[in-house]
Design an enzyme around this catalytic site. Structure first.
Site, short mmCIF file in Angstrom:
data_model
loop_
_atom_site.label_atom_id
_atom_site.label_comp_id
_atom_site.label_asym_id
_atom_site.label_seq_id
_atom_site.Cartn_x
_atom_site.Cartn_y
_atom_site.Cartn_z
N GLY A 91 37.51 38.63 32.08
CA GLY A 91 37.65 38.01 33.40
C GLY A 91 37.27 39.00 34.49
O GLY A 91 37.45 40.21 34.32
N HIS A 119 43.73 38.95 42.10
CA HIS A 119 42.69 39.77 42.74
C HIS A 119 42.22 39.16 44.05
O HIS A 119 41.81 39.88 44.96
CB HIS A 119 41.47 39.91 41.81
CG HIS A 119 41.63 40.94 40.72
ND1 HIS A 119 41.79 42.28 40.99
CD2 HIS A 119 41.63 40.83 39.38
CE1 HIS A 119 41.88 42.95 39.84
NE2 HIS A 119 41.79 42.09 38.84
N CYS A 170 42.83 45.64 32.94
CA CYS A 170 41.98 45.23 34.05
C CYS A 170 40.76 46.14 34.09
O CYS A 170 40.89 47.35 33.92
CB CYS A 170 42.77 45.35 35.35
SG CYS A 170 41.84 44.90 36.83
N LEU A 171 39.59 45.55 34.33
CA LEU A 171 38.36 46.35 34.39
C LEU A 171 38.39 47.34 35.55
O LEU A 171 37.64 48.31 35.55
CB LEU A 171 37.14 45.44 34.50
CG LEU A 171 36.86 44.55 33.28
CD1 LEU A 171 35.63 43.69 33.51
CD2 LEU A 171 36.71 45.38 32.01
N HIS A 220 45.96 36.42 36.45
CA HIS A 220 45.57 37.82 36.71
C HIS A 220 44.39 37.85 37.69
O HIS A 220 44.41 38.60 38.65
CB HIS A 220 45.20 38.49 35.37
CG HIS A 220 44.62 39.86 35.51
ND1 HIS A 220 45.21 40.98 34.97
CD2 HIS A 220 43.48 40.30 36.12
CE1 HIS A 220 44.47 42.06 35.27
NE2 HIS A 220 43.40 41.66 35.95
N GLU A 221 43.38 37.03 37.42
CA GLU A 221 42.18 37.04 38.27
C GLU A 221 42.48 36.48 39.67
O GLU A 221 41.95 36.96 40.66
CB GLU A 221 41.04 36.25 37.62
CG GLU A 221 40.58 36.75 36.26
CD GLU A 221 40.27 38.24 36.23
OE1 GLU A 221 39.88 38.81 37.26
OE2 GLU A 221 40.44 38.84 35.15
N GLN A 228 36.59 42.53 42.98
CA GLN A 228 36.43 43.72 42.15
C GLN A 228 35.02 44.31 42.26
O GLN A 228 34.81 45.49 41.95
CB GLN A 228 36.70 43.39 40.67
CG GLN A 228 38.16 43.07 40.39
CD GLN A 228 38.37 42.76 38.93
OE1 GLN A 228 38.23 41.62 38.49
NE2 GLN A 228 38.68 43.78 38.14
NI NI Z 1 41.79 42.66 36.84
#
Ligand code: NI
Length: 201
Positions: A73, A167, A121-122, A163-164, A78
């Protein structure tokens, strides 16, 4: 077997409208994913007023960058774009499965049951910590064609969507972590600063 002309035309049309891109990880993905500490991750995202080819192009670039990082995701903030756009693909090893695109997502209902799951998380590579969230959510959003949609999600999809969506409000999963000891340890071990966490509780 060769494909007919009509089939080719249809494929081209789908290729134009769809955001499905190859899933093989690129060495040089088109977008840079910001990391914990970057102000871009703390900026609230704006609604997208028109779902056009530019939005789909952004979704494609985000997917290529997500696949390169082997993530499931990614949210537009981000990659430094403060817009309400998410891409999710829970099946990154399966080339034929199309990714999901969520534009202007809104949670319309949450289940009462809570569940604990280890998130990553990336934007905070290698850090994995338990987060408690509702097990089920219902949401409304627009897809990559601008069509209004509704979805009831559970399991990993519900987890990933929540989660996304965080952001989009400048919230990161580490903000939800209640185990302060593990949080400090994980962040330190992977070179992140505790000061960049904005604990919710
Ligand atoms: Ni994330």
């Amino acid at each position: 077997m060769a494909r007919s002309f009509a089939q080719l035309a249809r494929t081209a049309e789908q290729g134009h409208r769809s955001v499905h891109v190859p899933k093989e990880p690129l060495d040089q993905p088109p977008l840079t994913i910001h990391r914990l500490g970057a102000k871009e991750l703390r900026t609230a995202a704006r609604r997208i007023s028109k779902v056009d080819e530019a939005v789909r192009d952004l979704a494609r670039s985000m997917l290529l960058s997500m696949y390169a990082a082997r993530g499931i995701g990614l949210a537009a903030p981000q990659v430094g774009v403060p817009k309400q756009l998410l891409v999710i693909d829970l099946d990154i090893e399966e080339a034929a499965t199309p990714p999901m695109v969520f534009i202007n997502p809104e949670i319309t209902a949450t289940g009462a049951a809570l569940t604990t799951y280890e998130e990553g998380c990336l934007s905070i590579p290698k850090v994995y910590l338990d987060v408690v969230r509702p097990a089920e959510v219902e949401l409304s959003y627009r897809d990559e064609q601008g069509r209004p949609r509704r979805l009831k999600a559970d399991g990993l999809l519900a987890r990933c969507i929540q989660h996304e969506m965080d952001h989009l409000n400048g919230v990161l999963f580490v903000d939800h972590v209640t185990d302060a000891l593990s949080l400090n340890e994980e962040l330190q071990q992977h070179g992140f600063e505790r000061d960049h966490v904005q604990s919710i509780r």
